[in-house]
Design a protein around this motif. Structure first.
Motif, PDB file in Angstrom:
ATOM      1  N   ARG A  86       0.840  -1.202   0.000  1.00  0.00           N
ATOM      2  CA  ARG A  86       0.000   0.000   0.000  1.00  0.00           C
ATOM      3  C   ARG A  86       0.875   1.251   0.000  1.00  0.00           C
ATOM      4  NH1 ARG A  86      -3.898   3.864  -0.617  1.00  0.00           N
ATOM      5  NH2 ARG A  86      -4.387   4.942   1.302  1.00  0.00           N
ATOM      6  N   LEU A  87       1.923   1.218   0.793  1.00  0.00           N
ATOM      7  CA  LEU A  87       2.825   2.358   0.895  1.00  0.00           C
ATOM      8  C   LEU A  87       3.527   2.634  -0.428  1.00  0.00           C
ATOM      9  CD1 LEU A  87       4.118   4.427   2.812  1.00  0.00           C
ATOM     10  CD2 LEU A  87       5.779   2.699   3.452  1.00  0.00           C
ATOM     11  N   LEU A  88       3.855   1.564  -1.149  1.00  0.00           N
ATOM     12  CA  LEU A  88       4.579   1.713  -2.410  1.00  0.00           C
ATOM     13  C   LEU A  88       3.650   1.865  -3.607  1.00  0.00           C
ATOM     14  CD1 LEU A  88       7.365  -0.988  -1.885  1.00  0.00           C
ATOM     15  CD2 LEU A  88       7.522   1.475  -1.502  1.00  0.00           C
ATOM     16  N   GLY A  89       2.349   1.699  -3.384  1.00  0.00           N
ATOM     17  CA  GLY A  89       1.400   1.823  -4.493  1.00  0.00           C
ATOM     18  C   GLY A  89       1.543   0.714  -5.516  1.00  0.00           C
ATOM     19  N   LEU A  90       1.752  -0.511  -5.065  1.00  0.00           N
ATOM     20  CA  LEU A  90       1.981  -1.633  -5.981  1.00  0.00           C
ATOM     21  C   LEU A  90       0.661  -2.188  -6.508  1.00  0.00           C
ATOM     22  CD1 LEU A  90       4.737  -3.596  -4.006  1.00  0.00           C
ATOM     23  CD2 LEU A  90       5.003  -1.681  -5.602  1.00  0.00           C
ATOM     24  N   ASN A  91       0.732  -2.754  -7.707  1.00  0.00           N
ATOM     25  CA  ASN A  91      -0.435  -3.450  -8.233  1.00  0.00           C
ATOM     26  C   ASN A  91      -0.460  -4.880  -7.696  1.00  0.00           C
ATOM     27  OD1 ASN A  91       1.278  -5.070  -9.844  1.00  0.00           O
ATOM     28  ND2 ASN A  91       1.163  -3.617 -11.554  1.00  0.00           N
ATOM     29  N   GLU A  92      -1.459  -5.641  -8.109  1.00  0.00           N
ATOM     30  CA  GLU A  92      -1.652  -6.976  -7.545  1.00  0.00           C
ATOM     31  C   GLU A  92      -0.488  -7.910  -7.861  1.00  0.00           C
ATOM     32  OE1 GLU A  92      -5.049 -10.540  -7.660  1.00  0.00           O
ATOM     33  OE2 GLU A  92      -5.451  -8.568  -8.546  1.00  0.00           O
ATOM     34  N   MET A  94       2.431  15.285   5.805  1.00  0.00           N
ATOM     35  CA  MET A  94       1.296  15.398   4.902  1.00  0.00           C
ATOM     36  C   MET A  94       1.721  15.500   3.439  1.00  0.00           C
ATOM     37  SD  MET A  94      -1.360  14.980   6.615  1.00  0.00           S
ATOM     38  CE  MET A  94      -2.546  15.423   5.360  1.00  0.00           C
ATOM     39  N   ALA A  95       2.987  15.839   3.213  1.00  0.00           N
ATOM     40  CA  ALA A  95       3.486  15.873   1.834  1.00  0.00           C
ATOM     41  C   ALA A  95       3.656  14.470   1.271  1.00  0.00           C
ATOM     42  CB  ALA A  95       4.814  16.624   1.780  1.00  0.00           C
ATOM     43  N   ALA A  96       3.619  13.477   2.147  1.00  0.00           N
ATOM     44  CA  ALA A  96       3.682  12.068   1.729  1.00  0.00           C
ATOM     45  C   ALA A  96       2.458  11.368   2.291  1.00  0.00           C
ATOM     46  CB  ALA A  96       4.972  11.424   2.241  1.00  0.00           C
ATOM     47  N   PRO A  97       1.270  11.613   1.715  1.00  0.00           N
ATOM     48  CA  PRO A  97       0.021  11.125   2.306  1.00  0.00           C
ATOM     49  C   PRO A  97      -0.051   9.617   2.485  1.00  0.00           C
ATOM     50  CG  PRO A  97      -0.339  11.963   0.073  1.00  0.00           C
ATOM     51  CD  PRO A  97       1.030  12.374   0.475  1.00  0.00           C
ATOM     52  N   LYS A  98       0.542   8.851   1.567  1.00  0.00           N
ATOM     53  CA  LYS A  98       0.495   7.397   1.719  1.00  0.00           C
ATOM     54  C   LYS A  98       1.317   6.946   2.920  1.00  0.00           C
ATOM     55  CE  LYS A  98      -0.639   5.840  -2.950  1.00  0.00           C
ATOM     56  NZ  LYS A  98      -0.204   5.040  -4.113  1.00  0.00           N
ATOM     57  N   LEU A  99       2.440   7.597   3.131  1.00  0.00           N
ATOM     58  CA  LEU A  99       3.260   7.267   4.293  1.00  0.00           C
ATOM     59  C   LEU A  99       2.513   7.620   5.570  1.00  0.00           C
ATOM     60  CD1 LEU A  99       5.909   6.346   5.563  1.00  0.00           C
ATOM     61  CD2 LEU A  99       6.817   8.653   5.202  1.00  0.00           C
ATOM     62  N   ASP A 132      -7.843   5.562  -2.695  1.00  0.00           N
ATOM     63  CA  ASP A 132      -7.213   4.570  -3.574  1.00  0.00           C
ATOM     64  C   ASP A 132      -6.799   3.296  -2.832  1.00  0.00           C
ATOM     65  OD1 ASP A 132      -7.400   6.369  -5.730  1.00  0.00           O
ATOM     66  OD2 ASP A 132      -5.539   7.341  -5.118  1.00  0.00           O
ATOM     67  N   ALA A 133      -7.430   3.032  -1.710  1.00  0.00           N
ATOM     68  CA  ALA A 133      -7.072   1.837  -0.939  1.00  0.00           C
ATOM     69  C   ALA A 133      -7.684   0.591  -1.580  1.00  0.00           C
ATOM     70  CB  ALA A 133      -7.554   1.973   0.499  1.00  0.00           C
ATOM     71  N   PRO A 134      -6.902  -0.467  -1.805  1.00  0.00           N
ATOM     72  CA  PRO A 134      -7.471  -1.712  -2.338  1.00  0.00           C
ATOM     73  C   PRO A 134      -8.416  -2.337  -1.325  1.00  0.00           C
ATOM     74  CG  PRO A 134      -5.196  -2.037  -1.662  1.00  0.00           C
ATOM     75  CD  PRO A 134      -5.460  -0.574  -1.556  1.00  0.00           C
ATOM     76  N   LYS A 135      -9.265  -3.218  -1.803  1.00  0.00           N
ATOM     77  CA  LYS A 135     -10.279  -3.815  -0.932  1.00  0.00           C
ATOM     78  C   LYS A 135      -9.650  -4.553   0.246  1.00  0.00           C
ATOM     79  CE  LYS A 135     -14.448  -6.667  -0.980  1.00  0.00           C
ATOM     80  NZ  LYS A 135     -14.121  -7.352   0.274  1.00  0.00           N
ATOM     81  N   ALA A 136      -8.527  -5.226   0.000  1.00  0.00           N
ATOM     82  CA  ALA A 136      -7.881  -5.969   1.088  1.00  0.00           C
ATOM     83  C   ALA A 136      -7.494  -5.044   2.233  1.00  0.00           C
ATOM     84  CB  ALA A 136      -6.650  -6.699   0.566  1.00  0.00           C
ATOM     85  N   LEU A 137      -7.045  -3.843   1.884  1.00  0.00           N
ATOM     86  CA  LEU A 137      -6.652  -2.892   2.925  1.00  0.00           C
ATOM     87  C   LEU A 137      -7.876  -2.323   3.631  1.00  0.00           C
ATOM     88  CD1 LEU A 137      -4.232  -1.518   4.218  1.00  0.00           C
ATOM     89  CD2 LEU A 137      -4.449   0.310   2.546  1.00  0.00           C
TER      90      LEU A 137
END
Length: 537
Positions: free
Chosen positions: A128-134, A235-240, A280-285
């Motif tokens: 999730r942090l890296l924005g990876l696909n499946e 906040m400049a790194a929202p995913k982190l 943009d969170a995947p369903k698993a998350l």
């Protein structure tokens, strides 16, 4: 000690709203447009929890909540407003006071560093942090599995990067065992790691890792310590930011014991800018967030989401938020209007309050409030003036922050990074050993090759020497002098042979003429033999 936290009341002190501590672990939502008073509301609620001996954790997005550490001041620009509000709601006990705090910062600049290890965060949150696909997430899962199987600790991003490189080198083997491990996917993950480093994410991974017991404590007066995370830079790194807070919730869930519904929460967790957790969170998350929020209640932890729009929170999670404070919402756009309708439908109705209309008319510092009652049912929604905070409604100065960091209970525990042996060092050692073995094998091979070359050169040299000897002998034999000597010798030998044969013939057979026939024949034979012998010399 009181068993409630005073939230506010209607004008004149009627319809007092208080949060029951026994129901405070049933989570809550504080929503409203920018500038409507959410931060002040959060500040006042945290003060109430701390006074009741409940530790808190809050992300300070704008820096204002750091003011919890200092008492408010009559000279402040908000004093008149707060004093008037306290009088309007009949809060005779309102007075300026500080709250015990500990400052934290993932970057280690405005508070104690917070770290965890890559292994503790796990592949789901790292993905999730890296924005990876499946597909890339699947490769990351394999890397974690291989590291665990081989006993390789993944502590920081360097460990993860080296582990991924190791998996790329073993791609054919791992693909056969676990499924497709393509170098393209590993390359994409490595690029995402590089981006995370650019956001300062490497500061978050390493040791010493955070001990959650440092978040749960009280001061010498029994007040709960408020842990404030400096999140303005984060906040400049929202995913982190979102991944860190979710990790913290998950760690609390996995670490704390089951206690059911305590008399007061073990810890209250305030998640500002909550929409970032779900963007943009995947369903698993999302499923994991729902699970943690639903089950962490029994660990005595209350989670309070703070967001501008209540529809930012998925319904599966919003359904778990029982204590609600709704500040003003604008209804300028269709989405705003949908949010107003949604918010109105979530409150327990009150015949005296038109929720849909009131939401768009609320003043700054005013909110619609519905809290769980002692029997667990929600109170009817009430239009409420929120009590003013007792601490400073402004950031602390750099000097004040530094002093507080210096004297708090955490001290220098997390200040020095520990770099113990992990995947990076172990794999580097294996690589060095393999390189040394290869070099040794190459050296042995080179030595054998050199010996073979030397033997071949020696054989060639011997052969050339023999050829040269034979050629020299031939050349010597064919010289004019040797040919002359050989001819003379042959001639002399032939003459001598004839003479010796004649003499031997005379001695053996005699020289009488009566024996001419026999003597002549034998003499001739003997002369031929002796002549041949002499010629052959």
């Amino acid at each position: 000690m009181t068993d409630t936290i005073f939230i506010g009341a209607s004008a004149g002190g009627a319809d007092r709203q208080a949060l029951n501590l026994r129901r405070a672990n049933r989570h809550g939502l504080i929503a409203g447009a920018t500038g409507t008073g959410k931060t002040v509301t959060v500040q006042g609620i945290i003060e109430g929890f701390s006074a009741a001996g409940v530790p808190c954790f809050v992300a300070d997005v704008k820096g204002d909540l750091s003011g919890l550490a200092m008492p408010g001041s009559p000279q402040g620009k908000t004093h008149a407003t707060f004093a008037e509000r306290a009088a309007a709601i009949g809060d005779a006990e309102w007075a300026y006071a500080d709250t015990p705090v500990q400052f934290w910062d993932l970057y280690g600049e405005q508070g104690h560093p917070i770290r965890t290890t890559v292994s503790e965060m796990g592949p789901l949150m790292i993905a999730r942090l890296l924005g990876l696909n499946e597909v890339q997430e699947g490769v990351l899962d394999i890397a974690f599995h291989v590291a665990d199987k081989d006993g390789l600790l993944l502590l920081d991003l360097d460990d993860l990067q080296v582990m991924l490189t190791h998996c790329a080198e073993r791609a054919a083997e791992l693909t056969t065992t676990y499924g497709n491990v393509s170098k393209q996917s590993i390359g994409a993950i490595q690029r995402s790691l590089l981006q995370l480093r650019g956001q300062g994410g490497e500061n978050f991974f390493g040791e010493p890792a955070l001990e959650l017991t440092d978040f749960i404590g009280t001061d010498d007066r029994g007040r709960g310590i408020v842990n404030i995370l400096a999140a303005d830079k984060l906040m400049a790194a929202p995913k982190l930011y979102a991944t860190f807070l979710l990790w913290l919730l998950s760690e609390l869930f996995e670490t704390l014991p089951e206690i059911g519904d305590p008399d007061k929460p073990t810890l209250c967790f305030f998640f500002d800018e909550a929409h970032l957790l779900f963007d943009d969170a995947p369903k698993a998350l999302t499923d994991k967030i729902e699970q943690v929020v639903r089950l962490i209640r029994s660990k005595g932890v209350g989670v309070y989401f703070i967001t501008q729009n209540p529809i930012d929170i998925p319904d599966t999670v919003a359904g778990q938020l029982n204590n609600r404070i709704q500040h003003k919402l604008n209804a300028f756009t269709p989405r705003d209007q949908a949010a107003v309708r949604s918010a109105a439908e979530t409150f327990r109705s009150n015949p005296g309050v038109d929720v849909a209309t009131a939401i768009t008319e609320l003043k700054i510092g005013e909110a619609l409030v519905s809290l769980l009652q002692p029997d667990g049912s929600p109170s009817p929604v009430q239009r409420t003036l929120i009590k003013p905070p007792a601490s400073r409604v402004a950031p602390v100065s750099k000097i004040e922050r530094g002093v507080i960091i210096e004297i708090d209970a955490v001290g220098a525990k997390y200040d020095t990074v520990i770099d113990r042996e992990s995947a990076e060092e172990l794999l580097a050692a294996k690589t060095a050993e393999a390189a040394a073995a290869a070099a040794e094998a190459r050296a042995d091979g080179d030595e054998a090759k050199a010996a073979a070359v030397r033997a071949k050169e020696e054989a060639r040299a011997a052969k050339e020497a023999e050829r040269a000897r034979i050629a020299a002998e031939k050349e010597q034999a064919n010289s004019p002098w040797n040919r002359a000597v050989t001819t003379a010798t042959r001639a002399a030998s032939s003459s001598i042979g004839r003479q010796v044969a004649n003499e031997l013939g005379k001695q053996v057979f005699g020289s009488g003429r009566g024996r001419k026939g026999s003597g002549g024949l034998m003499g001739t034979v003997l002369r031929g033999v002796l002549g041949g012998l002499f010629r052959g010399r």
